[in-house]
Design a protein around this motif. Sequence first.
Motif, mmCIF file in Angstrom:
data_model
loop_
_atom_site.group_PDB
_atom_site.id
_atom_site.type_symbol
_atom_site.label_atom_id
_atom_site.label_comp_id
_atom_site.label_asym_id
_atom_site.label_seq_id
_atom_site.Cartn_x
_atom_site.Cartn_y
_atom_site.Cartn_z
ATOM 1 N N THR A 48 -2.556 -20.532 54.028
ATOM 2 C CA THR A 48 -3.389 -20.194 52.837
ATOM 3 C C THR A 48 -4.571 -21.326 52.918
ATOM 4 O OG1 THR A 48 -1.513 -19.722 51.662
ATOM 5 C CG2 THR A 48 -3.210 -20.566 50.429
ATOM 6 N N LEU A 49 -4.261 -22.439 53.502
ATOM 7 C CA LEU A 49 -5.404 -23.647 53.317
ATOM 8 C C LEU A 49 -6.644 -22.954 54.502
ATOM 9 C CD1 LEU A 49 -3.346 -26.942 53.664
ATOM 10 C CD2 LEU A 49 -5.258 -26.189 51.979
ATOM 11 N N PRO A 50 -7.757 -23.055 54.177
ATOM 12 C CA PRO A 50 -8.853 -22.745 55.178
ATOM 13 C C PRO A 50 -9.093 -23.849 56.086
ATOM 14 C CG PRO A 50 -9.760 -23.711 53.252
ATOM 15 C CD PRO A 50 -8.288 -23.677 52.728
ATOM 16 N N GLY A 51 -9.605 -23.567 57.445
ATOM 17 C CA GLY A 51 -9.581 -24.461 58.408
ATOM 18 C C GLY A 51 -10.241 -25.864 58.308
ATOM 19 N N ILE A 52 -11.198 -25.600 57.245
ATOM 20 C CA ILE A 52 -12.035 -26.924 56.999
ATOM 21 C C ILE A 52 -11.144 -27.783 56.066
ATOM 22 C CG2 ILE A 52 -12.721 -26.100 54.528
ATOM 23 C CD1 ILE A 52 -15.434 -26.991 55.307
ATOM 24 N N ALA A 53 -10.233 -27.644 55.732
ATOM 25 C CA ALA A 53 -9.140 -28.309 54.952
ATOM 26 C C ALA A 53 -8.321 -29.357 55.900
ATOM 27 C CB ALA A 53 -8.127 -27.784 53.940
ATOM 28 N N SER A 70 -5.053 -20.716 43.390
ATOM 29 C CA SER A 70 -5.791 -20.583 42.415
ATOM 30 C C SER A 70 -7.028 -22.090 42.640
ATOM 31 C CB SER A 70 -5.234 -21.176 41.027
ATOM 32 O OG SER A 70 -5.589 -21.651 39.976
ATOM 33 N N PHE A 71 -6.430 -23.136 43.052
ATOM 34 C CA PHE A 71 -7.440 -24.175 43.610
ATOM 35 C C PHE A 71 -8.600 -23.726 44.355
ATOM 36 C CE2 PHE A 71 -8.514 -27.350 46.602
ATOM 37 C CZ PHE A 71 -9.163 -28.400 45.797
ATOM 38 N N LEU A 72 -8.177 -23.143 45.339
ATOM 39 C CA LEU A 72 -8.949 -22.544 46.188
ATOM 40 C C LEU A 72 -10.154 -21.574 45.896
ATOM 41 C CD1 LEU A 72 -6.993 -22.002 49.486
ATOM 42 C CD2 LEU A 72 -8.524 -23.973 48.884
ATOM 43 N N ARG A 73 -9.752 -20.850 44.778
ATOM 44 C CA ARG A 73 -10.631 -19.670 44.200
ATOM 45 C C ARG A 73 -11.768 -20.699 43.359
ATOM 46 N NH1 ARG A 73 -6.140 -16.638 43.327
ATOM 47 N NH2 ARG A 73 -5.665 -17.465 41.248
ATOM 48 N N GLN A 74 -11.343 -21.661 42.733
ATOM 49 C CA GLN A 74 -12.125 -22.633 41.797
ATOM 50 C C GLN A 74 -12.842 -23.331 42.674
ATOM 51 O OE1 GLN A 74 -10.155 -23.854 38.029
ATOM 52 N NE2 GLN A 74 -8.658 -23.049 38.975
ATOM 53 N N TRP A 75 -12.411 -23.625 43.957
ATOM 54 C CA TRP A 75 -13.153 -24.813 44.704
ATOM 55 C C TRP A 75 -14.586 -23.835 45.363
ATOM 56 C CZ3 TRP A 75 -13.638 -24.886 50.269
ATOM 57 C CH2 TRP A 75 -14.450 -26.064 50.698
ATOM 58 N N LYS A 76 -13.999 -22.785 45.817
ATOM 59 C CA LYS A 76 -15.060 -21.969 46.297
ATOM 60 C C LYS A 76 -16.302 -21.446 45.532
ATOM 61 C CE LYS A 76 -11.924 -19.867 49.862
ATOM 62 N NZ LYS A 76 -11.037 -18.607 50.297
ATOM 63 N N ARG A 77 -15.790 -21.374 44.160
ATOM 64 C CA ARG A 77 -16.895 -20.878 43.119
ATOM 65 C C ARG A 77 -17.952 -21.985 42.835
ATOM 66 N NH1 ARG A 77 -12.748 -17.668 40.788
ATOM 67 N NH2 ARG A 77 -12.210 -19.523 39.288
ATOM 68 N N GLN A 78 -17.480 -23.034 42.607
ATOM 69 C CA GLN A 78 -18.103 -24.400 41.956
ATOM 70 C C GLN A 78 -19.139 -24.771 43.128
ATOM 71 O OE1 GLN A 78 -15.392 -27.763 41.793
ATOM 72 N NE2 GLN A 78 -15.333 -28.073 44.170
ATOM 73 N N VAL A 79 -20.380 -25.181 42.552
ATOM 74 C CA VAL A 79 -21.447 -25.751 43.153
ATOM 75 C C VAL A 79 -21.279 -27.293 43.365
ATOM 76 C CG1 VAL A 79 -24.053 -25.927 43.422
ATOM 77 C CG2 VAL A 79 -22.826 -23.879 42.197
ATOM 78 N N PRO A 80 -21.077 -27.897 44.539
ATOM 79 C CA PRO A 80 -20.796 -29.126 44.812
ATOM 80 C C PRO A 80 -22.114 -29.851 44.567
ATOM 81 C CG PRO A 80 -20.945 -27.962 47.001
ATOM 82 C CD PRO A 80 -20.993 -26.789 45.806
ATOM 83 N N GLN A 86 -7.062 -26.459 38.787
ATOM 84 C CA GLN A 86 -8.109 -27.363 38.219
ATOM 85 C C GLN A 86 -7.319 -28.881 38.815
ATOM 86 O OE1 GLN A 86 -9.286 -27.003 34.467
ATOM 87 N NE2 GLN A 86 -10.886 -25.976 34.814
ATOM 88 N N GLN A 87 -6.167 -29.217 38.643
ATOM 89 C CA GLN A 87 -5.690 -30.383 38.661
ATOM 90 C C GLN A 87 -4.892 -30.708 39.789
ATOM 91 O OE1 GLN A 87 -5.115 -30.863 33.763
ATOM 92 N NE2 GLN A 87 -3.778 -32.040 34.841
#
Length: 580
Positions: A434-439, A383-393, A349-350
């Motif tokens: 580990t980073l997606p291409g969009i990053a 862990s960050f990426l899992r939470q980032w993908k789940r959140q609704v921006p 998260q942080q």
Amino acid sequence: MHSTIILSLSLPKAPKIPETKFRVCCSWLIELSLCIRKMKFMKLGSRPDTFFTEEATRAVMSDVPSDLTIKINNISYLLHKLQYPLLPKCGLLQRLYSEADDATLELHDIPGGGEAFELCAKYCYGITINLSAHNLVPSLCAAKFLRMTEAVEPGNLLIKLDSFFSSCILQSWKDSIVTLNSTYSLFDWSQSLGIVRRCIDSIVDKILTPPNKVTWSYTYTRPGYDKTRRHQSVPRDWWTEDVSFLNVDMFRCILAAIKSANALQPQLIGEALHVYASRWMPEIARDDDEASTSREDEAKRRLLETVVSLIPAERGSVSFRFLLRLLSFAKVVAASPATKAELLRVAGQQLEEATLNDLLLLPGRSGDESLYDVELIQTVLESFLRQWKRQVPIDERESMKSICKIGKLIDYYLQVVARDAGMTVQKMTSLAETLPGIARPDHDHLYKAINIYLKEHPDLSKADKKQLCRVLDCQKLSPEICGHAVRNERLPLRTVVQVLYYEHEKANSNACRKQASPDETERGVPSTSRVHEKSNLLRPEPSFKVRGEVAESKNGRASVVELNSREKALIRRISHKSHS
């Protein structure tokens, strides 16, 4: 034997207490209480200490022979029944003696052991004893065990100890903490007597006191803070260092009570956790090969799990650097999966708040040639990426800004760890992929990391070089980086050819875009697709003289680069794969 409290302060003389002078008596008691508060300790009795040891026996110097033996563990106490008021003051001893066949009693289960019993015995003999926060708990428990109550004799030891506890110990910030800590060895007795609860209530009440009303002494050793300065305001976290001396169970009770009050900011609770962990958690050293016992490991796991369970739910209540340290400690002590999962969730998260220095302060583990714990950083990133993908921006721009910020942070981290001689290609590529291409809107920073790694590891095999450069997207390189790449002798030939090929594609696309008619643009024909069609039809056969040389057009931009026959074949193969 008298039971007057003797203090090293000058006390008001106790008046006789006729009924008509009741108010005078109350006044004297108030003055006595004030004196005790100033002293922070209490002295009872006036006779010198006449106890002595002879082998496994403790006895009292007296002209009267002893007629009572009390055994506590391996020590025998030779005492007197009635010459000194031992039995008259101890209800338990009266009952045991009346039931015993001889003058020997056993008190192996007395709380506080022989030391606490001897203190109570000295009180009965009128020998001077000093009571403070350090020995109050065993004295109280032993006096309760021996039934030294008012019912047995008025003004007995138990009521004196309880009065001292209420009027002095609980009024003092530091003495309350010392007393609470001393209850650990006699927890059941202390809890049944209400000592634990009263200490916790006193400590929590003081912590919740507004800082501008704090008048007692406290420990605060933060850099830049000078307690001797006049009119210096009390810091909001003034209490965190003193409570860090508590046993982990007592600390948990204090923090839980503070959290339930919901009166302090989460950051203050997080600061208390950080101070406590800094005091009790050992530093994680790479070369620390000392084997710890299973009991020590269990104590460390319990400490970690307590700290993790007390982290406030509010984001940012503890620093990201502190979370990384907890994660590293969790690996060392083999913490439970639930504890690790919770730490990874909070750290993920942080991650956006992390700095490069935060990531670099995490050392590699013992037995690992690398100086940095890249695997742990990768786990936090996942862990960050899992939470980032789940959140609704709520805001798509902010979401993209967040992921791009993390991408840049990881690439900067890769540039630093690439200089480590013990860093493997597998760790580098695994973290980079580990980073997606969009990053990564561009791959310039990733290219720099790869170039640094190739420079610091000149003996890499061709296979390792290809594996490392495989993560690089040559289409996302800036013209400046492309210019550097085509001259970079460390890169594999295939990577250089890819850079040249995509530069050639860009040049053709720019040329076709200039030739596009204005009326086509007005009709809304997408320029990119039209350019792509023309580039496929009009792509000139590249012919370059020297590998790495770039010809310049009149406007100074790279236009045509000449390749040798081998490079041409590579380009045809790459082109064929891309179209198929």
